[in-house]
Design an enzyme around this catalytic site. Structure first.
Site, mmCIF file in Angstrom:
data_model
loop_
_atom_site.group_PDB
_atom_site.id
_atom_site.type_symbol
_atom_site.label_atom_id
_atom_site.label_comp_id
_atom_site.label_asym_id
_atom_site.label_seq_id
_atom_site.Cartn_x
_atom_site.Cartn_y
_atom_site.Cartn_z
ATOM 1 C CG ASP A 115 10.803 9.016 7.450
ATOM 2 O OD1 ASP A 115 11.218 10.190 7.528
ATOM 3 O OD2 ASP A 115 9.739 8.725 6.899
ATOM 4 C CG ASN B 21 2.491 5.069 -0.764
ATOM 5 O OD1 ASN B 21 2.445 5.935 0.108
ATOM 6 N ND2 ASN B 21 3.534 4.259 -0.902
ATOM 7 C CG HIS C 186 4.339 6.791 2.756
ATOM 8 N ND1 HIS C 186 5.367 6.606 1.863
ATOM 9 C CD2 HIS C 186 4.298 8.136 2.955
ATOM 10 C CE1 HIS C 186 5.908 7.753 1.552
ATOM 11 N NE2 HIS C 186 5.278 8.710 2.199
ATOM 12 C CD GLU D 236 6.539 3.217 1.340
ATOM 13 O OE1 GLU D 236 5.511 3.908 1.501
ATOM 14 O OE2 GLU D 236 7.434 3.541 0.547
HETATM 15 P P1 PGA Z 1 5.382 15.343 0.698
HETATM 16 O O1 PGA Z 1 5.586 13.905 1.296
HETATM 17 O O2 PGA Z 1 5.134 16.246 1.870
HETATM 18 O O3 PGA Z 1 6.685 15.665 0.016
HETATM 19 O O4 PGA Z 1 4.209 15.276 -0.211
HETATM 20 C C1 PGA Z 1 4.686 13.457 2.256
HETATM 21 C C2 PGA Z 1 5.066 12.087 2.704
HETATM 22 O O5 PGA Z 1 5.567 11.288 1.885
HETATM 23 O O6 PGA Z 1 4.835 11.779 3.889
#
Ligand code: PGA
Length: 255
Positions: A74, A143, A145, A150
């Site tokens: 992304d 969450n 994702h 999302e």
């Molecule tokens: P993070 O993010 O590694 O900074 O916890 C993980 C994600 O949002 O996929």
């Protein structure tokens, strides 16, 4: 410790360092067996340790990235690629500028092109033209994702424009000076792209991820927890440090 759960491999190690090293070794094994592997790459704080090990192994000539092809998950919308907050900048800093990946073989959706739909379509076509993603590395958001898919995502979506969830914006705020600066939109590959990868490796670290890891692995398969779809993938390894596995360890021991 290794467990099998609903067809997935769960590997739990004591520290973040250990899972970072394991993820890097799995990638290096993949590239060693197929030097033109197509690899799906994540950003975020979790994979930083894995990238550090990959760079170290490249320096030690244990792995050669010359023919490797990469697709990132992304990119934020409307953040220039040379902005330090962009995922393009992140990838150059943590991997691309430190190993012999060829620029023509690295792919990140453009967040600054005037037509986002065109970018999404072209990204899906480019993945398709390279055949399947051989190994997709993922993190997981608080969450649930994966990529920026999302909660309430359509599982069948390919690469698409995303409005970021309030929880994601909150989580990302730590990287920006003010809340207003946090991007509200992004381009992300879809669950369909992720599920079509031959192998999936998800890494999660820290107690803050323990509850969502439990929902991903033990809860229902639902768009409300996008990562729960991985219960249906036939070659998934979930790498957890002890803290991220805290909620599931009691459930695994009674199986
Ligand atoms: P993070 O993010 O590694 O900074 O916890 C993980 C994600 O949002 O996929």
């Amino acid at each position: 410790m290794r467990y099998r759960h609903k067809g997935m491999t769960l590997q739990i190690e004591s520290t973040y360092e250990a899972i970072s090293q394991t993820a890097a070794r799995m990638l290096v094994a993949q590239i060693t067996l197929k030097n033109d592997s197509v690899i799906g790459l994540p950003t975020g704080s979790t994979p930083e340790g894995m990238y550090a090990y990959l760079v170290k192994m490249a320096e030690e000539h244990i792995v050669d990235f010359r023919d490797v092809v990469t697709f990132n998950l992304d990119e934020y919308l409307n953040i220039a690629s040379d902005d330090p907050q962009s995922y393009t900048y992140y990838m150059h800093k943590h991997l691309f500028d430190q190993v012999n990946l060829q620029a023509k073989n690295t792919h990140i959706p453009s967040g600054t092109h005037s037509n986002a739909d065109e970018v999404c379509q072209a990204y899906d076509i480019s993945i398709f033209q390279h055949g399947k993603i051989d190994m997709q590395i993922l993190g997981i958001g608080n969450n649930g994702h994966i990529g920026f898919n999302e909660p309430d995502i359509k599982f069948e979506a390919g690469t698409h424009l995303v409005t970021l969830d309030a929880e994601t914006i909150r989580a990302n705020a730590r990287f920006f000076k003010t809340a207003q600066e946090v991007p509200k939109e992004a381009i992300s590959i879809g669950i369909r792209n992720i599920m079509q990868a031959k192998k999936v490796v998800l890494i999660a670290s820290g107690e803050g991820k323990a509850e969502i890891v439990k929902q991903m692995l033990f809860g229902p398969i639902t768009p409300k927890v996008p990562a729960s779809i991985l219960q249906l993938h036939n070659d998934v390894t979930i790498l957890l440090d002890q803290a991220a596995a805290k909620e599931i360890l009691p459930l695994l021991s009674i199986q």
